[in-house]
Enzyme design. Sequence first.
Site, PDB file in Angstrom:
ATOM      1  N   THR A  46      45.874  49.042 -29.526  1.00  0.00           N
ATOM      2  CA  THR A  46      44.947  49.746 -28.631  1.00  0.00           C
ATOM      3  C   THR A  46      45.464  49.688 -27.195  1.00  0.00           C
ATOM      4  O   THR A  46      45.527  50.715 -26.498  1.00  0.00           O
ATOM      5  CB  THR A  46      43.529  49.153 -28.724  1.00  0.00           C
ATOM      6  OG1 THR A  46      43.172  49.034 -30.096  1.00  0.00           O
ATOM      7  CG2 THR A  46      42.526  50.026 -28.000  1.00  0.00           C
TER       8      THR A  46
ATOM      9  N   LYS B  61      35.470  55.230 -40.937  1.00  0.00           N
ATOM     10  CA  LYS B  61      36.419  54.260 -40.388  1.00  0.00           C
ATOM     11  C   LYS B  61      35.966  53.895 -39.000  1.00  0.00           C
ATOM     12  O   LYS B  61      35.664  54.774 -38.183  1.00  0.00           O
ATOM     13  CB  LYS B  61      37.823  54.899 -40.334  1.00  0.00           C
ATOM     14  CG  LYS B  61      38.876  53.978 -39.762  1.00  0.00           C
ATOM     15  CD  LYS B  61      39.427  53.052 -40.826  1.00  0.00           C
ATOM     16  CE  LYS B  61      40.184  51.866 -40.275  1.00  0.00           C
ATOM     17  NZ  LYS B  61      39.302  50.704 -39.966  1.00  0.00           N
TER      18      LYS B  61
ATOM     19  N   ASN C 200      41.153  41.630 -26.640  1.00  0.00           N
ATOM     20  CA  ASN C 200      42.278  42.250 -27.349  1.00  0.00           C
ATOM     21  C   ASN C 200      42.847  43.461 -26.605  1.00  0.00           C
ATOM     22  O   ASN C 200      44.061  43.562 -26.405  1.00  0.00           O
ATOM     23  CB  ASN C 200      41.817  42.638 -28.766  1.00  0.00           C
ATOM     24  CG  ASN C 200      42.872  43.438 -29.491  1.00  0.00           C
ATOM     25  OD1 ASN C 200      42.833  44.661 -29.512  1.00  0.00           O
ATOM     26  ND2 ASN C 200      43.844  42.754 -30.056  1.00  0.00           N
TER      27      ASN C 200
ATOM     28  N   LYS D 181      37.289  60.608 -32.037  1.00  0.00           N
ATOM     29  CA  LYS D 181      38.522  59.863 -31.782  1.00  0.00           C
ATOM     30  C   LYS D 181      39.418  59.894 -33.024  1.00  0.00           C
ATOM     31  O   LYS D 181      40.611  60.166 -32.942  1.00  0.00           O
ATOM     32  CB  LYS D 181      38.142  58.404 -31.458  1.00  0.00           C
ATOM     33  CG  LYS D 181      39.314  57.508 -31.148  1.00  0.00           C
ATOM     34  CD  LYS D 181      38.946  56.026 -31.210  1.00  0.00           C
ATOM     35  CE  LYS D 181      37.757  55.661 -30.369  1.00  0.00           C
ATOM     36  NZ  LYS D 181      37.671  54.197 -30.130  1.00  0.00           N
TER      37      LYS D 181
ATOM     38  N   SER E  69      45.212  51.379 -37.441  1.00  0.00           N
ATOM     39  CA  SER E  69      44.430  50.971 -38.623  1.00  0.00           C
ATOM     40  C   SER E  69      44.683  51.940 -39.772  1.00  0.00           C
ATOM     41  O   SER E  69      44.805  51.523 -40.924  1.00  0.00           O
ATOM     42  CB  SER E  69      42.935  50.984 -38.292  1.00  0.00           C
ATOM     43  OG  SER E  69      42.554  49.803 -37.636  1.00  0.00           O
TER      44      SER E  69
ATOM     45  N   GLY F  43      37.999  45.488 -36.505  1.00  0.00           N
ATOM     46  CA  GLY F  43      37.444  44.701 -35.402  1.00  0.00           C
ATOM     47  C   GLY F  43      36.920  45.556 -34.257  1.00  0.00           C
ATOM     48  O   GLY F  43      37.162  46.758 -34.180  1.00  0.00           O
ATOM     49  N   ASP F  44      36.203  44.908 -33.375  1.00  0.00           N
ATOM     50  CA  ASP F  44      35.755  45.469 -32.089  1.00  0.00           C
ATOM     51  C   ASP F  44      35.359  44.237 -31.268  1.00  0.00           C
ATOM     52  O   ASP F  44      35.831  43.126 -31.571  1.00  0.00           O
ATOM     53  CB  ASP F  44      34.593  46.459 -32.282  1.00  0.00           C
ATOM     54  CG  ASP F  44      34.314  47.300 -31.030  1.00  0.00           C
ATOM     55  OD1 ASP F  44      35.038  48.263 -30.777  1.00  0.00           O
ATOM     56  OD2 ASP F  44      33.365  46.964 -30.279  1.00  0.00           O
TER      57      ASP F  44
ATOM     58  N   LYS G 183      30.711  52.925 -37.591  1.00  0.00           N
ATOM     59  CA  LYS G 183      30.737  51.713 -36.760  1.00  0.00           C
ATOM     60  C   LYS G 183      29.667  50.775 -37.281  1.00  0.00           C
ATOM     61  O   LYS G 183      28.677  51.224 -37.867  1.00  0.00           O
ATOM     62  CB  LYS G 183      30.426  52.058 -35.305  1.00  0.00           C
ATOM     63  CG  LYS G 183      30.918  51.022 -34.317  1.00  0.00           C
ATOM     64  CD  LYS G 183      32.330  51.325 -33.886  1.00  0.00           C
ATOM     65  CE  LYS G 183      32.928  50.227 -33.035  1.00  0.00           C
ATOM     66  NZ  LYS G 183      34.237  50.658 -32.471  1.00  0.00           N
TER      67      LYS G 183
ATOM     68  N   GLN H  72      33.616  57.625 -32.477  1.00  0.00           N
ATOM     69  CA  GLN H  72      34.669  57.334 -33.460  1.00  0.00           C
ATOM     70  C   GLN H  72      35.019  58.562 -34.303  1.00  0.00           C
ATOM     71  O   GLN H  72      36.181  58.773 -34.640  1.00  0.00           O
ATOM     72  CB  GLN H  72      34.188  56.186 -34.366  1.00  0.00           C
ATOM     73  CG  GLN H  72      35.304  55.454 -35.083  1.00  0.00           C
ATOM     74  CD  GLN H  72      36.010  54.416 -34.225  1.00  0.00           C
ATOM     75  OE1 GLN H  72      35.354  53.612 -33.576  1.00  0.00           O
ATOM     76  NE2 GLN H  72      37.323  54.428 -34.211  1.00  0.00           N
TER      77      GLN H  72
HETATM   78  P1  NDP Z   1      37.143  41.521 -27.277  1.00  0.00           P
HETATM   79  O1  NDP Z   1      35.966  40.879 -27.869  1.00  0.00           O
HETATM   80  O2  NDP Z   1      38.504  41.070 -27.687  1.00  0.00           O
HETATM   81  O3  NDP Z   1      37.092  41.430 -25.690  1.00  0.00           O
HETATM   82  C1  NDP Z   1      36.025  41.976 -24.995  1.00  0.00           C
HETATM   83  C2  NDP Z   1      36.212  41.696 -23.518  1.00  0.00           C
HETATM   84  O4  NDP Z   1      35.229  42.398 -22.777  1.00  0.00           O
HETATM   85  C3  NDP Z   1      36.025  40.243 -23.172  1.00  0.00           C
HETATM   86  O5  NDP Z   1      36.806  39.932 -22.057  1.00  0.00           O
HETATM   87  C4  NDP Z   1      34.539  40.187 -22.852  1.00  0.00           C
HETATM   88  O6  NDP Z   1      34.184  39.085 -22.040  1.00  0.00           O
HETATM   89  C5  NDP Z   1      34.335  41.471 -22.139  1.00  0.00           C
HETATM   90  N1  NDP Z   1      32.945  41.914 -22.334  1.00  0.00           N
HETATM   91  C6  NDP Z   1      32.299  42.097 -23.503  1.00  0.00           C
HETATM   92  N2  NDP Z   1      31.016  42.485 -23.305  1.00  0.00           N
HETATM   93  C7  NDP Z   1      30.880  42.524 -21.981  1.00  0.00           C
HETATM   94  C8  NDP Z   1      29.798  42.840 -21.148  1.00  0.00           C
HETATM   95  N3  NDP Z   1      28.589  43.196 -21.666  1.00  0.00           N
HETATM   96  N4  NDP Z   1      30.014  42.807 -19.806  1.00  0.00           N
HETATM   97  C9  NDP Z   1      31.229  42.446 -19.306  1.00  0.00           C
HETATM   98  N5  NDP Z   1      32.290  42.139 -20.052  1.00  0.00           N
HETATM   99  C10 NDP Z   1      32.108  42.166 -21.363  1.00  0.00           C
HETATM  100  O7  NDP Z   1      36.973  43.088 -27.549  1.00  0.00           O
HETATM  101  P2  NDP Z   1      38.063  44.248 -27.497  1.00  0.00           P
HETATM  102  O8  NDP Z   1      39.080  43.960 -26.466  1.00  0.00           O
HETATM  103  O9  NDP Z   1      38.476  44.523 -28.874  1.00  0.00           O
HETATM  104  O10 NDP Z   1      37.159  45.480 -27.036  1.00  0.00           O
HETATM  105  C11 NDP Z   1      37.026  45.862 -25.672  1.00  0.00           C
HETATM  106  C12 NDP Z   1      36.579  47.309 -25.591  1.00  0.00           C
HETATM  107  O11 NDP Z   1      37.566  48.139 -26.223  1.00  0.00           O
HETATM  108  C13 NDP Z   1      35.265  47.650 -26.312  1.00  0.00           C
HETATM  109  O12 NDP Z   1      34.630  48.688 -25.607  1.00  0.00           O
HETATM  110  C14 NDP Z   1      35.737  48.162 -27.666  1.00  0.00           C
HETATM  111  O13 NDP Z   1      34.766  48.999 -28.257  1.00  0.00           O
HETATM  112  C15 NDP Z   1      36.966  48.935 -27.241  1.00  0.00           C
HETATM  113  N6  NDP Z   1      37.962  49.219 -28.260  1.00  0.00           N
HETATM  114  C16 NDP Z   1      38.485  48.225 -29.048  1.00  0.00           C
HETATM  115  C17 NDP Z   1      39.461  48.527 -29.972  1.00  0.00           C
HETATM  116  C18 NDP Z   1      40.111  47.477 -30.796  1.00  0.00           C
HETATM  117  O14 NDP Z   1      41.022  47.820 -31.567  1.00  0.00           O
HETATM  118  N7  NDP Z   1      39.762  46.214 -30.683  1.00  0.00           N
HETATM  119  C19 NDP Z   1      39.917  49.897 -30.195  1.00  0.00           C
HETATM  120  C20 NDP Z   1      39.363  50.861 -29.256  1.00  0.00           C
HETATM  121  C21 NDP Z   1      38.410  50.513 -28.361  1.00  0.00           C
HETATM  122  P3  NDP Z   1      33.400  37.832 -22.671  1.00  0.00           P
HETATM  123  O15 NDP Z   1      34.451  36.999 -23.318  1.00  0.00           O
HETATM  124  O16 NDP Z   1      32.760  37.191 -21.506  1.00  0.00           O
HETATM  125  O17 NDP Z   1      32.411  38.379 -23.640  1.00  0.00           O
HETATM  126  O1  2IT Z   2      36.715  51.550 -31.178  1.00  0.00           O
HETATM  127  C1  2IT Z   2      37.666  51.524 -31.985  1.00  0.00           C
HETATM  128  O2  2IT Z   2      38.389  52.511 -32.162  1.00  0.00           O
HETATM  129  C2  2IT Z   2      37.914  50.280 -32.721  1.00  0.00           C
HETATM  130  N1  2IT Z   2      37.209  49.295 -32.492  1.00  0.00           N
HETATM  131  C3  2IT Z   2      38.980  50.235 -33.768  1.00  0.00           C
HETATM  132  C4  2IT Z   2      38.460  50.742 -35.079  1.00  0.00           C
HETATM  133  C5  2IT Z   2      39.406  50.594 -36.255  1.00  0.00           C
HETATM  134  O3  2IT Z   2      38.947  50.967 -37.345  1.00  0.00           O
HETATM  135  O4  2IT Z   2      40.539  50.139 -36.111  1.00  0.00           O
END
Ligand code: NDP
Ligand code: 2IT
Length: 449
Positions: free
Chosen positions: A213, A93, A244, A117, A381, A168-169, A129, A114
């Site tokens: 998240t 997952k 997100n 976590k 999830s 998603g991520d 992943k 993961q």
């Molecule tokens: P999104 O794609 O929704 O948003 C990512 C954000 O981070 C955007 O603002 C993006 O800016 C910025 N970003 C991405 N890459 C870079 C970079 N190299 N340098 C600077 N800024 C950057 O992703 P999420 O919000 O889903 O994910 C954000 C973080 O949270 C990640 O580390 C992800 O692994 C983690 N995460 C996500 C979960 C989820 O459920 N979605 C769960 C747990 C962890 P820009 O638009 O300019 O790219």
């Molecule tokens: O980093 C993370 O925990 C996620 N991107 C969410 C993974 C999931 O299966 O919901």
Amino acid sequence: MADMKQYVNDVLELVKKRDPNEPEFHNTVKEVLTTIVPVLEKNPQFKDAKILERMVEAERIVTFRVPWQDDKGEIHVNRGFRVQMNSAIGPYKGGLRFHPSVNLSILKFLAFEQVFKNALTGLPIGGGKGGSDFDPKGKSDNEVMKFCQSFMTELVRHIGPNVDVPAGDIGVGGREIGYLFGQYKSIRDAYDAGVLTGKGVQYWGSLARTEATGYGLLYFVKNMLDAKGIDLKDKTVVVSGAGNVAIYAIEKAQSFGAKVVTCSDSNGYVYDPDGIDLAAVKEIKEVRRGRIKEYAETHKNAEYHEGCKGVWTVKCDIALPCATQSELDLDAAKVLVANGVKAVGEGANMPSTLDAIEYFQQNKVLFAPAKAANAGGVATSALEMAQNSERLQWTFEEVDEKLKGIMKNIYEQAKKNAETYADPDDLVAGANISAFVKVANVMMAHGLV
Ligand code: NDP
Ligand code: 2IT
């Protein structure tokens, strides 16, 4: 008695020797293994069963070609991956990341995180992943759909509701999950709703998954602060990212009465001394898929600064890195500490570098590590998978209550293990130990597989 520090060093050396070009993976393995030495000392059976050597080797990795055609008719070829790291506790997952920086080192680090976590959530999910070096920025909906269809045409062979369940991520949200699900359903000719999570609520998605998240991060941080008698109300909060995780972290922080003054994207950050107007951020990022720079055009007191790292120079009580890995380094940590930061909560995966974490801990900053603090997303999830299995949909309140309970439980486990095995406030060690013991015991129970 065997020297367990030496055992850990030997395994770290082995990982570096086998995969010398995977710095992100080395860092996450180092972070986990160096904190579990006291558990290895009490449980020599883990060394005898070579549990560490087994954990650092993925059960399976697939890489594949993803050809697709853009709106002008030009053909592109991207690289797709799925890292199936560990299935001891349940089906693999974990999310899919679409970003030009994606490579095997990054996906192995994310998959390794993961595993632990997911174990912390207390729900039956293993760790994986995947993703691609495809860049969704600037692509039309049609191009994103074409790419997702091609990606799923291969991925379909490797996933299933009881096998591997992506979500998603970075770069993968509701739109992408919709296209991926449509293609999966079309090829399999079956409505395997539980094969993906983060689906739209009209087609078996879970209410509160979008928020989970960010909300979960704040629930965790609130537990951590409550234990020290610190109230979130009126605290100044700096958030990085505007995706997100960041958006729903801001939403929940504001609902707790905190004042969030920043958000950012990969180009730069905005500082709004009046407090971030979240409706405007949602409009820019969720509706128009625009750049955060646009915020300053409509908010007269807000400042836009080029470059995302500057966000850590803004004075705050609480810092919440919610963008990406290694975005908060030692220099940033020093500035935050000099400015009086009290707590750091990691919404992104591995956003703080190892030396930054050490600096926070040395300076008694309360630190909520990613694999515990951002586990609310994957936990929800798993709740989506549960709803899909029973063919029912729970209310927002029901899911949110469960999420709160899960985050409290993760905090309490991490705190208890920190008190037993390490510094009582070292939640990095506490969370790693909790998760490691659970996965290691199940691997032992399953025998040599
Ligand atoms: P999104 O794609 O929704 O948003 C990512 C954000 O981070 C955007 O603002 C993006 O800016 C910025 N970003 C991405 N890459 C870079 C970079 N190299 N340098 C600077 N800024 C950057 O992703 P999420 O919000 O889903 O994910 C954000 C973080 O949270 C990640 O580390 C992800 O692994 C983690 N995460 C996500 C979960 C989820 O459920 N979605 C769960 C747990 C962890 P820009 O638009 O300019 O790219
Ligand atoms: O980093 C993370 O925990 C996620 N991107 C969410 C993974 C999931 O299966 O919901």
